[in-house]
Motif scaffolding. Structure first.
Motif, PDB file in Angstrom:
ATOM      1  N   VAL A  80       0.832  -1.169  -0.020  1.00 22.84           N
ATOM      2  CA  VAL A  80      -0.088  -0.184   0.004  1.00 22.84           C
ATOM      3  C   VAL A  80       0.903   1.331   0.027  1.00 22.84           C
ATOM      4  CG1 VAL A  80      -1.741   1.135   1.321  1.00 22.84           C
ATOM      5  CG2 VAL A  80      -1.871  -1.291   1.166  1.00 22.84           C
ATOM      6  N   ASP A  81       0.431   2.202  -0.791  1.00 14.63           N
ATOM      7  CA  ASP A  81       1.212   3.491  -0.873  1.00 14.63           C
ATOM      8  C   ASP A  81       1.315   4.011   0.408  1.00 14.63           C
ATOM      9  OD1 ASP A  81       2.409   6.080  -1.461  1.00 14.63           O
ATOM     10  OD2 ASP A  81       1.780   5.910  -3.654  1.00 14.63           O
ATOM     11  N   PRO A  82       2.214   4.582   0.969  1.00  9.26           N
ATOM     12  CA  PRO A  82       1.881   5.269   2.326  1.00  9.26           C
ATOM     13  C   PRO A  82       1.244   6.609   2.200  1.00  9.26           C
ATOM     14  CG  PRO A  82       4.234   4.561   2.288  1.00  9.26           C
ATOM     15  CD  PRO A  82       3.580   4.467   0.758  1.00  9.26           C
ATOM     16  N   MET A  83       1.309   7.158   1.161  1.00 11.22           N
ATOM     17  CA  MET A  83       0.825   8.584   0.757  1.00 11.22           C
ATOM     18  C   MET A  83      -0.837   8.278   0.614  1.00 11.22           C
ATOM     19  SD  MET A  83       2.852  10.773   0.794  1.00 11.22           S
ATOM     20  CE  MET A  83       3.523   9.898   2.060  1.00 11.22           C
TER      21      MET A  83
ATOM     22  N   ALA B  21      -8.284  19.844  -8.767  1.00  6.91           N
ATOM     23  CA  ALA B  21      -7.984  18.673  -9.943  1.00  6.91           C
ATOM     24  C   ALA B  21      -9.177  18.490 -10.906  1.00  6.91           C
ATOM     25  CB  ALA B  21      -7.665  17.540  -8.963  1.00  6.91           C
ATOM     26  N   ALA B  22     -10.357  18.622 -10.386  1.00  7.67           N
ATOM     27  CA  ALA B  22     -11.402  18.432 -11.378  1.00  7.67           C
ATOM     28  C   ALA B  22     -11.590  19.547 -12.464  1.00  7.67           C
ATOM     29  CB  ALA B  22     -12.861  18.129 -10.624  1.00  7.67           C
ATOM     30  N   ALA B  23     -10.892  20.586 -12.164  1.00  6.03           N
ATOM     31  CA  ALA B  23     -11.327  21.745 -13.187  1.00  6.03           C
ATOM     32  C   ALA B  23     -10.179  21.734 -13.992  1.00  6.03           C
ATOM     33  CB  ALA B  23     -11.463  23.183 -12.248  1.00  6.03           C
ATOM     34  N   GLU B  24     -10.359  22.698 -15.382  1.00  8.33           N
ATOM     35  CA  GLU B  24      -9.671  22.667 -16.307  1.00  8.33           C
ATOM     36  C   GLU B  24      -9.094  24.219 -16.248  1.00  8.33           C
ATOM     37  OE1 GLU B  24      -8.721  20.368 -18.657  1.00  8.33           O
ATOM     38  OE2 GLU B  24     -10.071  19.076 -17.586  1.00  8.33           O
TER      39      GLU B  24
ATOM     40  N   ALA C 289      -9.063   6.739  -0.724  1.00  4.95           N
ATOM     41  CA  ALA C 289      -7.830   7.400  -0.597  1.00  4.95           C
ATOM     42  C   ALA C 289      -6.905   7.283  -1.662  1.00  4.95           C
ATOM     43  CB  ALA C 289      -7.036   7.363   0.741  1.00  4.95           C
ATOM     44  N   ARG C 290      -6.997   5.863  -2.067  1.00  5.82           N
ATOM     45  CA  ARG C 290      -6.129   5.534  -3.275  1.00  5.82           C
ATOM     46  C   ARG C 290      -6.640   6.217  -4.784  1.00  5.82           C
ATOM     47  NH1 ARG C 290      -6.116  -0.519  -2.071  1.00  5.82           N
ATOM     48  NH2 ARG C 290      -3.710  -0.846  -1.627  1.00  5.82           N
ATOM     49  N   ALA C 291      -7.921   6.258  -4.776  1.00  3.33           N
ATOM     50  CA  ALA C 291      -8.666   7.159  -5.838  1.00  3.33           C
ATOM     51  C   ALA C 291      -8.242   8.374  -5.977  1.00  3.33           C
ATOM     52  CB  ALA C 291     -10.229   6.737  -5.793  1.00  3.33           C
ATOM     53  N   ARG C 292      -8.215   9.191  -4.680  1.00  2.00           N
ATOM     54  CA  ARG C 292      -7.986  10.479  -4.674  1.00  2.00           C
ATOM     55  C   ARG C 292      -6.484  10.824  -4.954  1.00  2.00           C
ATOM     56  NH1 ARG C 292     -10.212  12.738   0.665  1.00  2.00           N
ATOM     57  NH2 ARG C 292     -11.426  14.334  -0.439  1.00  2.00           N
ATOM     58  N   LEU C 293      -5.800   9.685  -4.557  1.00  2.00           N
ATOM     59  CA  LEU C 293      -4.292  10.087  -4.835  1.00  2.00           C
ATOM     60  C   LEU C 293      -4.127   9.863  -6.330  1.00  2.00           C
ATOM     61  CD1 LEU C 293      -1.488  10.491  -3.472  1.00  2.00           C
ATOM     62  CD2 LEU C 293      -1.358   7.751  -3.317  1.00  2.00           C
ATOM     63  N   ASP C 294      -4.572   9.063  -7.065  1.00  2.00           N
ATOM     64  CA  ASP C 294      -4.717   8.984  -8.503  1.00  2.00           C
ATOM     65  C   ASP C 294      -5.055  10.103  -9.282  1.00  2.00           C
ATOM     66  OD1 ASP C 294      -3.633   6.283  -8.188  1.00  2.00           O
ATOM     67  OD2 ASP C 294      -5.345   5.514  -8.713  1.00  2.00           O
ATOM     68  N   ARG C 295      -6.351  10.602  -8.746  1.00  2.00           N
ATOM     69  CA  ARG C 295      -6.811  11.939  -9.262  1.00  2.00           C
ATOM     70  C   ARG C 295      -5.737  12.933  -9.211  1.00  2.00           C
ATOM     71  NH1 ARG C 295     -11.571  10.441  -6.573  1.00  2.00           N
ATOM     72  NH2 ARG C 295     -11.143  12.373  -5.152  1.00  2.00           N
ATOM     73  N   TRP C 296      -5.340  13.220  -8.070  1.00  2.00           N
ATOM     74  CA  TRP C 296      -4.377  14.308  -7.654  1.00  2.00           C
ATOM     75  C   TRP C 296      -3.119  14.250  -8.576  1.00  2.00           C
ATOM     76  CZ3 TRP C 296      -3.955  16.132  -1.915  1.00  2.00           C
ATOM     77  CH2 TRP C 296      -5.449  16.310  -1.365  1.00  2.00           C
ATOM     78  N   ARG C 297      -2.617  13.017  -8.491  1.00  2.00           N
ATOM     79  CA  ARG C 297      -1.358  12.690  -9.522  1.00  2.00           C
ATOM     80  C   ARG C 297      -1.475  12.953 -11.069  1.00  2.00           C
ATOM     81  NH1 ARG C 297       1.143   7.748  -5.755  1.00  2.00           N
ATOM     82  NH2 ARG C 297       2.432   9.148  -4.288  1.00  2.00           N
ATOM     83  N   ALA C 298      -2.645  12.635 -11.402  1.00  2.00           N
ATOM     84  CA  ALA C 298      -2.984  12.890 -12.754  1.00  2.00           C
ATOM     85  C   ALA C 298      -3.153  14.340 -12.924  1.00  2.00           C
ATOM     86  CB  ALA C 298      -4.252  12.137 -13.066  1.00  2.00           C
TER      87      ALA C 298
END
Ligand code: 5CA
Ligand code: ZN
Length: 409
Positions: free
Chosen positions: A309-312, A384-387, A337-346
């Motif tokens: 598991v990613d500590p982040m 993160a959700a906005a352009e 949390a994993r889904a949020r981390l992926d969204r932020w990283r993208a």
């Protein structure tokens, strides 16, 4: 003792996001109110450390993360933070565990402390400047008990030394509990209200005469070992002085631990207050009960790390709850949390995004208001959700998440 390595904290001003003058407000158990902290150039914080008989569970991680946010917000506001943490490396539960497993208590403590350091490093929790074990602090603790004795604030019961709570007129100032409320908590959390010979059932043990088969150190009160509360009291005033800004821990430490520590310090020095604010994190539970070593219902940070598991993601899962709330860990916490981390990283990997200044303003403002991390996360979610077309923004939001939330994207 050795602390652990610090992760880099980027300067947001250097990233083009200068801070505005602001104060960090925190909920102070001693007054029951959210109040601004008023540190000088150097902010001083003491956080109670682990009793190293078992590895770091998510409840511990949540508590240390809370005070990591305090550290990060103060630094962002331009303060130097002087942070001290103890390790209760000799105490009843540690000795009992070592006895049960046949392991040497020192080896058990050293192994669990190392695991804790590794967990804290992985979670990017900034280390204390002073990490102090009870064993190495025995001379300081003895000195403090001598001061209490000099003020006629100790008495003996069969060779053990007690502190009479009646010696501190301000006793009750931290927890604001009535004596009726104190009694069961004292019994539940390591106290000995029924011991014959005590002047008051709530009086706290400060020095325990050596028991057969247990370690002991020489002192003017005979060979023995320190009580629990006097350990944190002595270490905090040695390295921070009286009137430091924040004493922290989980809510289970408000009474008797922080209450007694404050009374010991105030009676020994004749000054007050011990700390200017007493800040307590909520309890993390599992399956309907507080996660605790004695109950055994634990989710270990190290086990999650071993499972890849990613500590982040662990850090984000904890940040999704306000530090003062009590809540239950479930697998869904980690999934979200994993889904949020992926969204932020993208989002920070995009060539451009919406301007970072408004989101930085919101994150700083929400954290300064009693560490409202859930709202800070929501602000970054919205960014993160906005352009947007600001090419500097992705790197700035990456620095923002790193500096203030400790999230490496
Ligand atoms: N060594 C003492 C403090 S001097 C001690 O309480 N150690 S401990 O290992 O039991 O806890 C370390 C810290 O984690 C304390 O601040 C405690 O309040 C906090 N803590 C323990 N269990 C939980 C939990 N389930 N949720 C949140 N915090 C917790
Ligand atoms: Zn403590």
């Amino acid at each position: 003792m050795r602390s652990w390595p610090a992760s880099d904290v980027p300067s947001l001003a250097d990233a083009g996001l200068p801070a505005v003058a602001r104060r960090l407000s925190l909920h102070d158990t001693g007054t029951g109110a959210v109040r601004p902290t008023e540190p000088g150039e150097t902010a001083r914080m003491y956080v109670c450390g682990i009793t190293p008989y078992d590895a770091t569970h998510l409840g511990h991680a949540n508590t240390y993360l809370t005070f990591d946010l305090v550290n990060r917000v103060w630094r962002d506001l331009g303060h130097t933070v002087h942070y001290v943490q103890n390790v209760t490396d000799v105490d009843d539960p540690l000795l009992e565990r070592a006895q049960q497993t046949g392991e040497d208590w020192r080896e058990l403590a050293e192994r669990e402390i190392q695991l804790f350091r590794d967990d804290m490093t992985a979670l990017r929790i900034l280390p204390p400047q002073r990490y102090v074990g009870a064993v190495e602090a025995v001379p300081l603790i003895v000195e403090m008990i001598e001061k209490l004795r000099g003020r006629d604030a100790t008495y003996e019961v069969d060779g053990d030394v007690y502190f009479p709570v009646a010696a501190d007129p301000a006793f009750g100032q931290v927890s604001r509990l009535t004596r009726e409320e104190m009694a069961p908590l004292f019994a539940e959390r390591g106290g000995d209200p029924d011991r014959p010979g005590k002047r008051d059932p709530l009086d706290a043990l400060v020095w325990m005469a050596r028991r057969p088969g247990e370690p002991g150190w020489d002192s003017p009160f005979g060979e023995g070992r320190p009580g629990w509360h006097v350990e944190c009291s002595a270490i905090s005033i040695e390295y921070l002085g009286m009137g430091f800004d924040v004493e922290g821990g989980g809510s289970d430490l408000a009474f008797p631990h922080h209450e007694m520590g404050a009374s010991h310090a105030q009676v020994a020095t004749g000054e007050r207050p011990h700390a200017r604010a007493y800040v307590h994190a909520g309890m993390v539970g599992l399956h309907g009960e507080k996660m605790s070593k004695s109950r055994g219902n634990l989710v270990f940070v190290s086990k999650l790390r071993e499972a890849g598991v990613d500590p982040m993601a662990v850090r984000l899962a904890l940040l999704a709850h306000h530090y003062r709330s009590d809540w239950e860990w479930t697998d869904a916490e980690l999934r979200d949390a994993r889904a949020r981390l992926d969204r932020w990283r993208a989002a920070v990997a995009r060539p451009s995004g919406p301007s970072a200044a408004p989101v930085a303003g919101t994150v700083r403002e929400r954290l300064a208001d009693d560490l409202d991390a859930p709202s800070a996360l929501a602000a970054i979610d919205a960014w993160a959700a906005a352009e947007g077309t600001d090419e500097a923004a992705p790197a700035q939001v990456r620095a923002l998440a790193d500096a203030l939330l400790g999230i490496a994207l």
